[in-house]
Design an enzyme around this catalytic site. Sequence first.
Site, PDB file in Angstrom:
ATOM      1  CD  GLU A   1      -2.705  -1.040   2.354  1.00  0.00           C
ATOM      2  OE1 GLU A   1      -3.892  -1.383   2.140  1.00  0.00           O
ATOM      3  OE2 GLU A   1      -2.244  -0.428   3.392  1.00  0.00           O
TER       4      GLU A   1
ATOM      5  CD  GLU B   1      -3.697  -5.733   4.231  1.00  0.00           C
ATOM      6  OE1 GLU B   1      -4.611  -4.780   4.509  1.00  0.00           O
ATOM      7  OE2 GLU B   1      -2.358  -5.506   4.059  1.00  0.00           O
TER       8      GLU B   1
END
Length: 452
Positions: A175, A363
């Site tokens: 991320e 995720e």
Amino acid sequence: MEPGNPDIPFNKKLFGDDFTWGISAAAFQTEGACAADGTGASIWDVFSAKKGKILNGDKPDIACDFYHRYRDDIDLVKQLNIPNFRFSISWTRILPDGTGAINRAGIDHYNRVIDHCIKNGIEPWVTLYHWDLPHVLELKGGWTNRDIVSWFTEYVEICAKAFGDRVKHWMVMNEPAVFTGAGYFLGIHAPGRTGLKNFLPAAHHAVLSMTAGARTLRRLSPDAQIGTTFSCSYIEPYSERPRDVAAANRADAFINRLFIEPVLGLGYPVQDVPALKKIEKYIQPGDAENMAFDFDFIGIQNYTREIVRYSLFTPYVSASLVKAEERKVPLTAMGWEVYPPAIYHMIKKFDAYPQIKKIYITENGAAFPDEIKDGKVHDPERAGYLRSYLQQVLKAKNEGCRVGGYFVWTLTDNFEWAEGYRPRFGLIYVDFSTQQRIIKSSGRWYAEFLKD
């Protein structure tokens, strides 16, 4: 009774035999032992020590003690029938000073973790950077310093040589939009810097490092599957008014497109966010080519959607989020809307890029206020969340999207960055005062779902 809609038959066979199932975790959030065996300080060690930065003053010093308890926790992964375990390596355990001398104890530790996974029939999926930058490099500018491309490449090369004989699935970064946006623009995450003057060089250098790291892995582990992960939120306008629609488009470019498009060779989406044009001052000759890499897969990490409206007073993007609690919608403990179609829409969005070969959900999960009752943790909300989001993943797969796997966030309750220990995302409950583990009912649901 199964969570979600029990009247609808639902099992892993619907996804096909080649669909990958797993669980995700991160080093800094779970390991504790922050200074053990020669480990250097990371930016999160320093940030967490500052007053008022972490909710309730929580400290990461022990966390889940995964550093010492990794065997037991990996055994729990096996007990839950989970065949793939995504975890990260701490840069500061390998290179305490960021570069230079290698810490042999750190190499040995991750060798033991990897070997114990393999011993238990669990495939290790390794993330190389999950936000724990060595503090000594932050003192030199961190992600705002272009030298970080070579610093990061050195770290990746060491890991590839040390673990590449057994690790066949790599994720270069976790991320980049979050660790640059929250850490170098908003200042709410480590290292706590703010403003475009920090964010834009950090973002550009993260892109260059991501692809440089990937090329290093390709050179040293040519048979490995190499990917990287991106956070994403489904963005919808507050109304159909042109100003709200345009604001949502700018937010989408900033939140969802800023990092994926350059690595696909499309450049930065400066046409949609004019403020991003200032990033061009950091782009040097040859960068355009070096920003792109042909990844074997892309990991996308989705939890929710955001509703966006025009905001004259919001700098750079003239857009603001309409908070979920104001919209009276179902919420998680993070204040995020429970909106299962979000993951479907994000798979469709990323699948529309022809350059992407395969998508994994690396995720997805939810935090809820779990409690122990009679020695058990019953969390039907989380199991229902997972089931309903998985139904949307299956919908996208059945429509031909190149989605090949799903990893739950996360194995154990852990240190949730600036939120401390309050939000509990785990399939396994952790009593942080005793380190006792209790498999939640959601964990038992996932184990049953994955049972052959």
